[in-house]
Design a protein around this motif. Structure first.
Motif, PDB file in Angstrom:
ATOM      1  N   GLN A  67      33.920 -31.790 -17.671  1.00  0.00           N
ATOM      2  CA  GLN A  67      32.954 -32.591 -18.431  1.00  0.00           C
ATOM      3  C   GLN A  67      32.691 -31.959 -19.798  1.00  0.00           C
ATOM      4  OE1 GLN A  67      29.438 -34.023 -16.375  1.00  0.00           O
ATOM      5  NE2 GLN A  67      30.547 -33.945 -14.433  1.00  0.00           N
ATOM      6  N   GLN A  68      32.598 -30.629 -19.842  1.00  0.00           N
ATOM      7  CA  GLN A  68      32.399 -29.944 -21.120  1.00  0.00           C
ATOM      8  C   GLN A  68      33.587 -30.175 -22.047  1.00  0.00           C
ATOM      9  OE1 GLN A  68      31.790 -25.909 -19.803  1.00  0.00           O
ATOM     10  NE2 GLN A  68      29.557 -26.094 -19.903  1.00  0.00           N
ATOM     11  N   ILE A 121      35.644 -32.662 -22.055  1.00  0.00           N
ATOM     12  CA  ILE A 121      35.608 -34.053 -22.512  1.00  0.00           C
ATOM     13  C   ILE A 121      34.599 -34.206 -23.643  1.00  0.00           C
ATOM     14  CG2 ILE A 121      34.906 -36.388 -21.828  1.00  0.00           C
ATOM     15  CD1 ILE A 121      36.219 -35.757 -19.057  1.00  0.00           C
ATOM     16  N   GLN A 122      33.413 -33.638 -23.481  1.00  0.00           N
ATOM     17  CA  GLN A 122      32.359 -33.765 -24.482  1.00  0.00           C
ATOM     18  C   GLN A 122      32.694 -33.043 -25.781  1.00  0.00           C
ATOM     19  OE1 GLN A 122      28.891 -32.345 -22.445  1.00  0.00           O
ATOM     20  NE2 GLN A 122      28.710 -34.168 -21.168  1.00  0.00           N
ATOM     21  N   GLU A 123      33.397 -31.938 -25.684  1.00  0.00           N
ATOM     22  CA  GLU A 123      33.696 -31.129 -26.864  1.00  0.00           C
ATOM     23  C   GLU A 123      34.949 -31.587 -27.608  1.00  0.00           C
ATOM     24  OE1 GLU A 123      33.854 -27.193 -25.238  1.00  0.00           O
ATOM     25  OE2 GLU A 123      31.679 -27.107 -24.952  1.00  0.00           O
ATOM     26  N   ASP A 124      35.706 -32.502 -27.046  1.00  0.00           N
ATOM     27  CA  ASP A 124      36.950 -32.965 -27.645  1.00  0.00           C
ATOM     28  C   ASP A 124      36.652 -34.061 -28.677  1.00  0.00           C
ATOM     29  OD1 ASP A 124      39.537 -33.654 -28.275  1.00  0.00           O
ATOM     30  OD2 ASP A 124      39.908 -34.705 -26.389  1.00  0.00           O
ATOM     31  N   ASN A 125      36.559 -33.670 -29.925  1.00  0.00           N
ATOM     32  CA  ASN A 125      36.225 -34.614 -31.005  1.00  0.00           C
ATOM     33  C   ASN A 125      37.300 -35.673 -31.227  1.00  0.00           C
ATOM     34  OD1 ASN A 125      33.780 -33.329 -31.503  1.00  0.00           O
ATOM     35  ND2 ASN A 125      34.735 -31.881 -32.917  1.00  0.00           N
ATOM     36  N   MET A 175      39.372 -37.439 -22.991  1.00  0.00           N
ATOM     37  CA  MET A 175      38.776 -38.643 -22.407  1.00  0.00           C
ATOM     38  C   MET A 175      39.810 -39.752 -22.267  1.00  0.00           C
ATOM     39  SD  MET A 175      36.606 -40.425 -20.926  1.00  0.00           S
ATOM     40  CE  MET A 175      34.896 -40.003 -20.973  1.00  0.00           C
ATOM     41  N   TYR A 225      32.792 -47.492 -18.893  1.00  0.00           N
ATOM     42  CA  TYR A 225      31.854 -46.569 -19.513  1.00  0.00           C
ATOM     43  C   TYR A 225      30.448 -46.914 -19.148  1.00  0.00           C
ATOM     44  CZ  TYR A 225      35.736 -44.757 -22.166  1.00  0.00           C
ATOM     45  OH  TYR A 225      36.916 -44.178 -22.516  1.00  0.00           O
TER      46      TYR A 225
END
Length: 100
Positions: free
Chosen positions: A46-47, A49-53, A58, A100
């Motif tokens: 999850q981290q 995914i969230q950090e992948d600009n 995702m 989503y």
């Protein structure tokens, strides 16, 4: 890079199967992991995914999530028929907003 041997493909397929109502114990057994390993991998994926600009992780997660039937270890796991869950899983494969 896998986390405790759990690749992004495994994580997406496991997440998909959990959403379909497959018991976690069956998913963990099929992947050859224990709950603490899955829980830590869940947090780290999850981290990532969230950090992948660039949304690469995702995008791949979404692709793998929709290809559960092709996963060599988790694709064959089936839950007893649950019309609502099955319908939601099918819709999530083709309806991006619903996913989503």
């Amino acid at each position: 890079m896998p986390i405790h041997g759990i690749s992004l493909y495994d994580y997406a397929a496991g997440s998909s199967q959990r959403g379909a109502g497959i018991p976690e114990t069956e998913i963990f057994k099929a992947l050859g992991v224990e709950k603490p390993q899955w829980d830590e991998a869940d947090i780290i994926w999850q981290q990532r995914i969230q950090e992948d600009n660039e949304m690469t992780v995702m995008t791949l997660f979404s692709q793998y999530f929709g290809q559960i039937e092709q996963h060599p270890k988790l694709g064959s796991l089936k839950k007893e028929s649950n019309g609502v869950a099955n319908a939601n899983m099918e819709r999530a494969k083709t309806d991006e907003k619903f996913f989503y």
